[in-house]
Design an enzyme around this catalytic site. Sequence first.
Site, PDB file in Angstrom:
ATOM      1  N   ARG A 124       1.239  -6.495   7.145  1.00 34.96           N
ATOM      2  CA  ARG A 124      -0.206  -6.624   7.362  1.00 34.96           C
ATOM      3  C   ARG A 124      -0.950  -5.421   6.763  1.00 34.96           C
ATOM      4  O   ARG A 124      -2.011  -5.567   6.157  1.00 34.96           O
ATOM      5  CB  ARG A 124      -0.509  -6.769   8.856  1.00 34.96           C
ATOM      6  CG  ARG A 124      -1.957  -7.103   9.141  1.00 34.96           C
ATOM      7  CD  ARG A 124      -2.188  -7.477  10.588  1.00 34.96           C
ATOM      8  NE  ARG A 124      -1.934  -6.370  11.494  1.00 34.96           N
ATOM      9  CZ  ARG A 124      -1.975  -6.462  12.828  1.00 34.96           C
ATOM     10  NH1 ARG A 124      -2.239  -7.629  13.399  1.00 34.96           N
ATOM     11  NH2 ARG A 124      -1.744  -5.416  13.571  1.00 34.96           N
ATOM     12  N   LYS A 163      -7.395  -5.508   8.580  1.00 36.34           N
ATOM     13  CA  LYS A 163      -7.447  -4.476   9.622  1.00 36.34           C
ATOM     14  C   LYS A 163      -7.964  -3.182   9.006  1.00 36.34           C
ATOM     15  O   LYS A 163      -7.202  -2.267   8.686  1.00 36.34           O
ATOM     16  CB  LYS A 163      -6.067  -4.299  10.276  1.00 36.34           C
ATOM     17  CG  LYS A 163      -6.156  -3.682  11.666  1.00 36.34           C
ATOM     18  CD  LYS A 163      -4.899  -3.957  12.457  1.00 36.34           C
ATOM     19  CE  LYS A 163      -4.776  -3.075  13.666  1.00 36.34           C
ATOM     20  NZ  LYS A 163      -5.778  -3.277  14.693  1.00 36.34           N
TER      21      LYS A 163
END
Length: 294
Positions: A52, A151
């Site tokens: 991620r 993120k």
Amino acid sequence: MELQAYIDGKWYPKSEAKVSIFDHGLLYGDGVFEGIRSYNSLVFKLQEHLERLYESAHTIMLEIPLTREEMAKAVIRTLQINRLSNAYVRLVVTRGVGDLGLDPKKCKRATVIIITDKIILYPDELYRNGLEIITVPTVRNLPEALNPSLKSLNYLNNIMAKIEAGIAGYQEAIMLNFQGYVAECTGDNIFAMRQGTLVTPPTYLGALKGITRGAIIELARKLKVPFEERILTRHDLFNAEEVFLTGTAAEVIPVVKIDGRKIGEGAPGKSTLKLMRAFHALTKTDGVRYKLGD
Ligand code: PXG
């Protein structure tokens, strides 16, 4: 011994671990981060967190000057240096040092920071009795503007929602997307049990693809709990049998009241408890193991 933090290949005591005031992570929130946990010397889902992180970096065209393998080693080394077996790991990669303009081309090299510390746990009572939460006015970022699946260090959207929850006397808030559908909470994903099916909003509606969320979906399949990604309204949540939140810090936490409406029986539900137990078992097996020496 003072806590040691990693910055660009070296470890510094906490009091000396500093970055430049010209770092674009500070000046513009230009960067990405991860929050990871280790349980009994096992870094939970480390590969998924790194994936991620590297995907978020790729999207913002930020080159991380370490391979994933080097990054994994640096995380583990930082845990070992601090002799932490149960820890919180904060990985931060910023655009690096530039000038006062926002042009990222002026930043020659990304800054890589790894902080490990003891994990601050939520009070036990919240897991036994469940959390009361509210919906707040600030809506989740539009995916077409700043995708919540990224993120990034731009967390003001979530911080605004957190402030609004705090003003009302609550610890966590439900954020709706611009259409009024349930997106997620400020630092957690949300699940509901509706007529025996476990439901969570698809991430394209404006949610982070949480690693804990992914683990719960995996466990639901294993435990034969019917599961669906589906649009959820507040009405759906109010009338759910069970609601719970998932996140690296909170793990799986039951929700018993939303905007004053009791959820189910007003106590943690049986599917929630089953998934909580399965999740705790998973944290003992799924990750990258490291040694602390003697
Ligand atoms: N949504 C948002 C907006 C998040 O920031 C999650 C969902 C849950 O994702 P994971 O991958 O953790 O299951 C997050 C994660 C902190 C902290 O210190 C916040 C998160 C993770 C760890 C620590 O507030 N947010």
